[in-house]
Motif scaffolding. Structure first.
Motif, PDB file in Angstrom:
ATOM      1  N   ARG A  46       0.837  -1.208   0.000  1.00  0.00           N
ATOM      2  CA  ARG A  46       0.000   0.000   0.000  1.00  0.00           C
ATOM      3  C   ARG A  46       0.873   1.260   0.000  1.00  0.00           C
ATOM      4  O   ARG A  46       0.619   2.209  -0.747  1.00  0.00           O
ATOM      5  CB  ARG A  46      -0.962  -0.009   1.188  1.00  0.00           C
ATOM      6  N   ARG A  50       1.086   4.076  -3.059  1.00  0.00           N
ATOM      7  CA  ARG A  50       0.937   5.521  -2.837  1.00  0.00           C
ATOM      8  C   ARG A  50       2.172   6.284  -3.330  1.00  0.00           C
ATOM      9  O   ARG A  50       2.063   7.313  -3.973  1.00  0.00           O
ATOM     10  CB  ARG A  50       0.696   5.798  -1.354  1.00  0.00           C
ATOM     11  N   ALA A  53       2.159   6.300  -7.162  1.00  0.00           N
ATOM     12  CA  ALA A  53       1.109   7.208  -7.638  1.00  0.00           C
ATOM     13  C   ALA A  53       1.528   8.664  -7.461  1.00  0.00           C
ATOM     14  O   ALA A  53       1.372   9.476  -8.372  1.00  0.00           O
ATOM     15  CB  ALA A  53      -0.198   6.933  -6.895  1.00  0.00           C
ATOM     16  N   ASP A  54       2.092   8.993  -6.295  1.00  0.00           N
ATOM     17  CA  ASP A  54       2.529  10.373  -6.050  1.00  0.00           C
ATOM     18  C   ASP A  54       3.709  10.760  -6.938  1.00  0.00           C
ATOM     19  O   ASP A  54       3.854  11.924  -7.304  1.00  0.00           O
ATOM     20  CB  ASP A  54       2.890  10.572  -4.578  1.00  0.00           C
ATOM     21  N   ASP A  59       0.446  15.100  -5.756  1.00  0.00           N
ATOM     22  CA  ASP A  59      -0.667  15.839  -5.156  1.00  0.00           C
ATOM     23  C   ASP A  59      -0.146  17.229  -4.796  1.00  0.00           C
ATOM     24  O   ASP A  59       0.771  17.359  -3.985  1.00  0.00           O
ATOM     25  CB  ASP A  59      -1.151  15.111  -3.906  1.00  0.00           C
ATOM     26  N   ASP A  76     -11.573  15.897  -9.060  1.00  0.00           N
ATOM     27  CA  ASP A  76     -11.671  14.461  -9.286  1.00  0.00           C
ATOM     28  C   ASP A  76     -12.916  14.177 -10.101  1.00  0.00           C
ATOM     29  O   ASP A  76     -13.986  14.703  -9.832  1.00  0.00           O
ATOM     30  CB  ASP A  76     -11.765  13.702  -7.956  1.00  0.00           C
ATOM     31  N   PRO A  88      -1.831   6.120 -11.796  1.00  0.00           N
ATOM     32  CA  PRO A  88      -1.869   6.704 -10.450  1.00  0.00           C
ATOM     33  C   PRO A  88      -3.250   6.617  -9.810  1.00  0.00           C
ATOM     34  O   PRO A  88      -3.372   6.304  -8.622  1.00  0.00           O
ATOM     35  CB  PRO A  88      -1.455   8.161 -10.667  1.00  0.00           C
ATOM     36  N   ARG A  92      -4.127   4.579  -6.396  1.00  0.00           N
ATOM     37  CA  ARG A  92      -4.777   5.245  -5.255  1.00  0.00           C
ATOM     38  C   ARG A  92      -6.087   4.547  -4.872  1.00  0.00           C
ATOM     39  O   ARG A  92      -6.413   4.441  -3.693  1.00  0.00           O
ATOM     40  CB  ARG A  92      -5.012   6.723  -5.565  1.00  0.00           C
ATOM     41  N   ARG A  93      -6.827   4.072  -5.884  1.00  0.00           N
ATOM     42  CA  ARG A  93      -8.067   3.338  -5.580  1.00  0.00           C
ATOM     43  C   ARG A  93      -7.727   2.078  -4.781  1.00  0.00           C
ATOM     44  O   ARG A  93      -8.420   1.751  -3.819  1.00  0.00           O
ATOM     45  CB  ARG A  93      -8.819   2.968  -6.859  1.00  0.00           C
ATOM     46  N   CYS A  95      -5.142   1.619  -2.857  1.00  0.00           N
ATOM     47  CA  CYS A  95      -4.728   2.064  -1.517  1.00  0.00           C
ATOM     48  C   CYS A  95      -5.924   2.294  -0.609  1.00  0.00           C
ATOM     49  O   CYS A  95      -5.856   2.030   0.591  1.00  0.00           O
ATOM     50  CB  CYS A  95      -3.933   3.375  -1.595  1.00  0.00           C
ATOM     51  N   GLY A  96      -6.990   2.795  -1.157  1.00  0.00           N
ATOM     52  CA  GLY A  96      -8.160   3.134  -0.359  1.00  0.00           C
ATOM     53  C   GLY A  96      -9.180   2.015  -0.235  1.00  0.00           C
ATOM     54  O   GLY A  96     -10.206   2.189   0.421  1.00  0.00           O
TER      55      GLY A  96
END
Length: 136
Positions: A46, A50, A53-54, A59, A76, A88, A92-93, A95-96
């Motif tokens: 995870r 992240r 993706a970053d 961000d 978004d 990315p 992120r999806r 990760c969440g």
């Protein structure tokens, strides 16, 4: 088990980027982790998701390395609008999504490997984990 010490399963996770370079395909090892606990391995995955993706899509609110105003947040859109070409967003999806992470843990608990690959125009990003035997 007389005289034998119980051994716990060990897991190995990796993050790899694969892409085209000078007419060939190159795989870049982004990191690896070994742990006795499959939950720790999924936590590491995870964190890597992240981080990747970053790195691909910073961000603006958290990218302290960028000068003020260099990055601008965009609204978004719906998850399906990101589509398969937005690595990315897919990272992120994942990760969440606690359910998908729980499913990864369950695969590992059964002795099966876990594999997540997302792609866009920059390449394919692969997060994987697998049991590797027993740890002392």
């Amino acid at each position: 088990m007389d005289g034998e010490i119980a051994r716990l399963p060990a897991y190995r996770a990796e993050a790899v980027a694969v892409g085209a370079v000078s007419g060939g395909t190159v795989a870049v090892h982004l990191g690896a982790c070994e742990a006795v606990d499959r939950h720790r391995v999924v936590d590491w995955l995870r964190e890597q998701a992240r981080r990747i993706a970053d790195g691909l899509d910073p961000d603006p609110r958290t990218a302290r390395w960028a000068p003020g105003g260099a990055l601008v947040p965009l609204p978004d859109g719906p998850a399906e609008a990101a589509g398969p070409d937005d690595a990315p967003a897919e990272l992120r999806r994942w990760c969440g999504d606690e359910e998908r992470q729980r499913a990864a843990c369950e695969l590992l608990a059964r002795g099966a490997p876990f594999h997540l690959a997302v792609a866009d125009h920059t390449g394919t990003y692969v997060l994987s984990a697998r049991p590797v035997g027993a740890a002392p």
